[in-house]
Design a protein around this motif. Structure first.
Motif, PDB file in Angstrom:
ATOM      1  N   GLN A  11       0.826  -1.206   0.000  1.00  0.00           N
ATOM      2  CA  GLN A  11       0.000   0.000   0.000  1.00  0.00           C
ATOM      3  C   GLN A  11       0.863   1.259   0.000  1.00  0.00           C
ATOM      4  O   GLN A  11       0.551   2.231  -0.693  1.00  0.00           O
ATOM      5  CB  GLN A  11      -0.936   0.009   1.203  1.00  0.00           C
ATOM      6  CG  GLN A  11      -2.073  -0.977   1.100  1.00  0.00           C
ATOM      7  CD  GLN A  11      -2.900  -1.044   2.371  1.00  0.00           C
ATOM      8  OE1 GLN A  11      -2.431  -0.697   3.457  1.00  0.00           O
ATOM      9  NE2 GLN A  11      -4.142  -1.500   2.246  1.00  0.00           N
ATOM     10  N   ILE A  12       1.935   1.239   0.772  1.00  0.00           N
ATOM     11  CA  ILE A  12       2.844   2.395   0.805  1.00  0.00           C
ATOM     12  C   ILE A  12       3.505   2.579  -0.547  1.00  0.00           C
ATOM     13  O   ILE A  12       3.563   3.705  -1.077  1.00  0.00           O
ATOM     14  CB  ILE A  12       3.885   2.237   1.932  1.00  0.00           C
ATOM     15  CG1 ILE A  12       3.206   2.326   3.293  1.00  0.00           C
ATOM     16  CG2 ILE A  12       4.986   3.294   1.805  1.00  0.00           C
ATOM     17  CD1 ILE A  12       4.086   1.919   4.462  1.00  0.00           C
ATOM     18  N   ASN A  13       4.009   1.499  -1.122  1.00  0.00           N
ATOM     19  CA  ASN A  13       4.630   1.583  -2.449  1.00  0.00           C
ATOM     20  C   ASN A  13       3.646   2.094  -3.491  1.00  0.00           C
ATOM     21  O   ASN A  13       3.989   2.936  -4.327  1.00  0.00           O
ATOM     22  CB  ASN A  13       5.192   0.225  -2.871  1.00  0.00           C
ATOM     23  CG  ASN A  13       6.488  -0.095  -2.178  1.00  0.00           C
ATOM     24  OD1 ASN A  13       7.253   0.791  -1.817  1.00  0.00           O
ATOM     25  ND2 ASN A  13       6.752  -1.373  -1.991  1.00  0.00           N
ATOM     26  N   TYR A  14       2.410   1.597  -3.438  1.00  0.00           N
ATOM     27  CA  TYR A  14       1.385   2.026  -4.385  1.00  0.00           C
ATOM     28  C   TYR A  14       1.092   3.520  -4.210  1.00  0.00           C
ATOM     29  O   TYR A  14       0.989   4.259  -5.194  1.00  0.00           O
ATOM     30  CB  TYR A  14       0.114   1.202  -4.190  1.00  0.00           C
ATOM     31  CG  TYR A  14      -1.006   1.602  -5.122  1.00  0.00           C
ATOM     32  CD1 TYR A  14      -1.056   1.096  -6.414  1.00  0.00           C
ATOM     33  CD2 TYR A  14      -2.006   2.465  -4.707  1.00  0.00           C
ATOM     34  CE1 TYR A  14      -2.077   1.456  -7.285  1.00  0.00           C
ATOM     35  CE2 TYR A  14      -3.035   2.833  -5.563  1.00  0.00           C
ATOM     36  CZ  TYR A  14      -3.065   2.335  -6.851  1.00  0.00           C
ATOM     37  OH  TYR A  14      -4.070   2.703  -7.705  1.00  0.00           O
ATOM     38  N   ALA A  15       0.940   3.950  -2.963  1.00  0.00           N
ATOM     39  CA  ALA A  15       0.633   5.357  -2.695  1.00  0.00           C
ATOM     40  C   ALA A  15       1.750   6.267  -3.196  1.00  0.00           C
ATOM     41  O   ALA A  15       1.485   7.321  -3.786  1.00  0.00           O
ATOM     42  CB  ALA A  15       0.399   5.570  -1.203  1.00  0.00           C
ATOM     43  N   ILE A  16       2.991   5.850  -2.980  1.00  0.00           N
ATOM     44  CA  ILE A  16       4.124   6.658  -3.450  1.00  0.00           C
ATOM     45  C   ILE A  16       4.136   6.703  -4.969  1.00  0.00           C
ATOM     46  O   ILE A  16       4.288   7.777  -5.566  1.00  0.00           O
ATOM     47  CB  ILE A  16       5.452   6.109  -2.887  1.00  0.00           C
ATOM     48  CG1 ILE A  16       5.520   6.352  -1.383  1.00  0.00           C
ATOM     49  CG2 ILE A  16       6.645   6.753  -3.590  1.00  0.00           C
ATOM     50  CD1 ILE A  16       6.664   5.623  -0.693  1.00  0.00           C
ATOM     51  N   SER A  17       3.959   5.549  -5.593  1.00  0.00           N
ATOM     52  CA  SER A  17       4.018   5.473  -7.057  1.00  0.00           C
ATOM     53  C   SER A  17       2.915   6.283  -7.724  1.00  0.00           C
ATOM     54  O   SER A  17       3.122   6.858  -8.793  1.00  0.00           O
ATOM     55  CB  SER A  17       3.900   4.018  -7.516  1.00  0.00           C
ATOM     56  OG  SER A  17       4.981   3.254  -7.045  1.00  0.00           O
ATOM     57  N   SER A  19       1.269   8.911  -6.342  1.00  0.00           N
ATOM     58  CA  SER A  19       1.052  10.212  -5.707  1.00  0.00           C
ATOM     59  C   SER A  19       1.299  11.385  -6.647  1.00  0.00           C
ATOM     60  O   SER A  19       0.819  12.487  -6.401  1.00  0.00           O
ATOM     61  CB  SER A  19       1.954  10.362  -4.481  1.00  0.00           C
ATOM     62  OG  SER A  19       3.316  10.459  -4.894  1.00  0.00           O
ATOM     63  N   GLY A  20       2.090  11.143  -7.677  1.00  0.00           N
ATOM     64  CA  GLY A  20       2.435  12.239  -8.582  1.00  0.00           C
ATOM     65  C   GLY A  20       3.588  13.077  -8.064  1.00  0.00           C
ATOM     66  O   GLY A  20       3.989  14.058  -8.701  1.00  0.00           O
ATOM     67  N   LEU A  21       4.130  12.714  -6.908  1.00  0.00           N
ATOM     68  CA  LEU A  21       5.271  13.444  -6.346  1.00  0.00           C
ATOM     69  C   LEU A  21       6.568  12.912  -6.937  1.00  0.00           C
ATOM     70  O   LEU A  21       6.663  11.747  -7.297  1.00  0.00           O
ATOM     71  CB  LEU A  21       5.314  13.267  -4.828  1.00  0.00           C
ATOM     72  CG  LEU A  21       4.138  13.832  -4.036  1.00  0.00           C
ATOM     73  CD1 LEU A  21       4.251  13.401  -2.577  1.00  0.00           C
ATOM     74  CD2 LEU A  21       4.095  15.342  -4.144  1.00  0.00           C
ATOM     75  N   ASP A  22       7.557  13.799  -7.020  1.00  0.00           N
ATOM     76  CA  ASP A  22       8.866  13.303  -7.445  1.00  0.00           C
ATOM     77  C   ASP A  22       9.489  12.517  -6.301  1.00  0.00           C
ATOM     78  O   ASP A  22       9.064  12.608  -5.148  1.00  0.00           O
ATOM     79  CB  ASP A  22       9.778  14.441  -7.908  1.00  0.00           C
ATOM     80  CG  ASP A  22      10.122  15.418  -6.795  1.00  0.00           C
ATOM     81  OD1 ASP A  22      10.856  15.019  -5.873  1.00  0.00           O
ATOM     82  OD2 ASP A  22       9.670  16.585  -6.871  1.00  0.00           O
ATOM     83  N   ILE A  23      10.491  11.722  -6.610  1.00  0.00           N
ATOM     84  CA  ILE A  23      11.076  10.816  -5.626  1.00  0.00           C
ATOM     85  C   ILE A  23      11.687  11.567  -4.439  1.00  0.00           C
ATOM     86  O   ILE A  23      11.673  11.074  -3.313  1.00  0.00           O
ATOM     87  CB  ILE A  23      12.098   9.856  -6.287  1.00  0.00           C
ATOM     88  CG1 ILE A  23      12.446   8.700  -5.354  1.00  0.00           C
ATOM     89  CG2 ILE A  23      13.339  10.615  -6.728  1.00  0.00           C
ATOM     90  CD1 ILE A  23      11.307   7.790  -5.048  1.00  0.00           C
ATOM     91  N   GLY A  24      12.193  12.772  -4.668  1.00  0.00           N
ATOM     92  CA  GLY A  24      12.764  13.574  -3.585  1.00  0.00           C
ATOM     93  C   GLY A  24      11.721  13.939  -2.542  1.00  0.00           C
ATOM     94  O   GLY A  24      11.955  13.828  -1.337  1.00  0.00           O
ATOM     95  N   ALA A  25      10.562  14.373  -3.009  1.00  0.00           N
ATOM     96  CA  ALA A  25       9.486  14.740  -2.084  1.00  0.00           C
ATOM     97  C   ALA A  25       8.999  13.493  -1.335  1.00  0.00           C
ATOM     98  O   ALA A  25       8.793  13.541  -0.118  1.00  0.00           O
ATOM     99  CB  ALA A  25       8.338  15.390  -2.838  1.00  0.00           C
ATOM    100  N   ALA A  26       8.839  12.397  -2.067  1.00  0.00           N
ATOM    101  CA  ALA A  26       8.395  11.152  -1.430  1.00  0.00           C
ATOM    102  C   ALA A  26       9.403  10.699  -0.379  1.00  0.00           C
ATOM    103  O   ALA A  26       9.023  10.236   0.700  1.00  0.00           O
ATOM    104  CB  ALA A  26       8.186  10.072  -2.492  1.00  0.00           C
ATOM    105  N   PHE A  28      11.415  12.530   1.487  1.00  0.00           N
ATOM    106  CA  PHE A  28      11.338  13.326   2.713  1.00  0.00           C
ATOM    107  C   PHE A  28      10.052  13.066   3.484  1.00  0.00           C
ATOM    108  O   PHE A  28      10.032  13.116   4.716  1.00  0.00           O
ATOM    109  CB  PHE A  28      11.545  14.810   2.419  1.00  0.00           C
ATOM    110  CG  PHE A  28      12.986  15.135   2.161  1.00  0.00           C
ATOM    111  CD1 PHE A  28      13.905  15.115   3.199  1.00  0.00           C
ATOM    112  CD2 PHE A  28      13.433  15.403   0.880  1.00  0.00           C
ATOM    113  CE1 PHE A  28      15.247  15.379   2.969  1.00  0.00           C
ATOM    114  CE2 PHE A  28      14.776  15.672   0.639  1.00  0.00           C
ATOM    115  CZ  PHE A  28      15.682  15.661   1.686  1.00  0.00           C
ATOM    116  N   ILE A  29       8.973  12.741   2.794  1.00  0.00           N
ATOM    117  CA  ILE A  29       7.731  12.388   3.488  1.00  0.00           C
ATOM    118  C   ILE A  29       7.927  11.082   4.259  1.00  0.00           C
ATOM    119  O   ILE A  29       7.575  10.983   5.434  1.00  0.00           O
ATOM    120  CB  ILE A  29       6.563  12.280   2.490  1.00  0.00           C
ATOM    121  CG1 ILE A  29       6.205  13.672   1.966  1.00  0.00           C
ATOM    122  CG2 ILE A  29       5.353  11.609   3.137  1.00  0.00           C
ATOM    123  CD1 ILE A  29       5.257  13.658   0.784  1.00  0.00           C
ATOM    124  N   VAL A  30       8.507  10.078   3.582  1.00  0.00           N
ATOM    125  CA  VAL A  30       8.743   8.792   4.240  1.00  0.00           C
ATOM    126  C   VAL A  30       9.735   8.959   5.386  1.00  0.00           C
ATOM    127  O   VAL A  30       9.584   8.345   6.449  1.00  0.00           O
ATOM    128  CB  VAL A  30       9.217   7.731   3.219  1.00  0.00           C
ATOM    129  CG1 VAL A  30       9.652   6.462   3.917  1.00  0.00           C
ATOM    130  CG2 VAL A  30       8.121   7.441   2.209  1.00  0.00           C
TER     131      VAL A  30
END
Length: 72
Positions: A11-17, A19-26, A28-30
């Motif tokens: 679920q976390i991987n799916y939400a990140i993928s 989300s439309g956020l770039d990997i940098g933003a993802a 820092f959120i994680v």
């Protein structure tokens, strides 16, 4: 229980993928989430240690009282 871990991870991987956020933003959120989890984890560990210490203190006091009552 292992199934729940796998579901959460997916679920976390799916939400990140999605989300439309770039990997940098993802990242820092994680990282923020992990920091919060770490604080919660150590708070729980400390709570359990304090409870165990209190229980040990009570047992030691009971044992001491029994020894004192037995020698009188």
């Amino acid at each position: 229980m292992t199934k729940n871990y796998q579901i959460l991870k997916e679920q976390i991987n799916y939400a990140i993928s999605n989300s439309g956020l770039d990997i940098g933003a993802a990242y820092f959120i994680v990282k923020d989430i992990m920091n919060n989890l770490e604080h919660l984890y150590y708070a729980q560990v400390n709570k359990e240690c304090l409870e165990e210490a209190e229980n040990n203190k009570e047992e030691n006091q009971d044992n001491l009282n029994e020894k004192q009552n037995g020698t009188e």
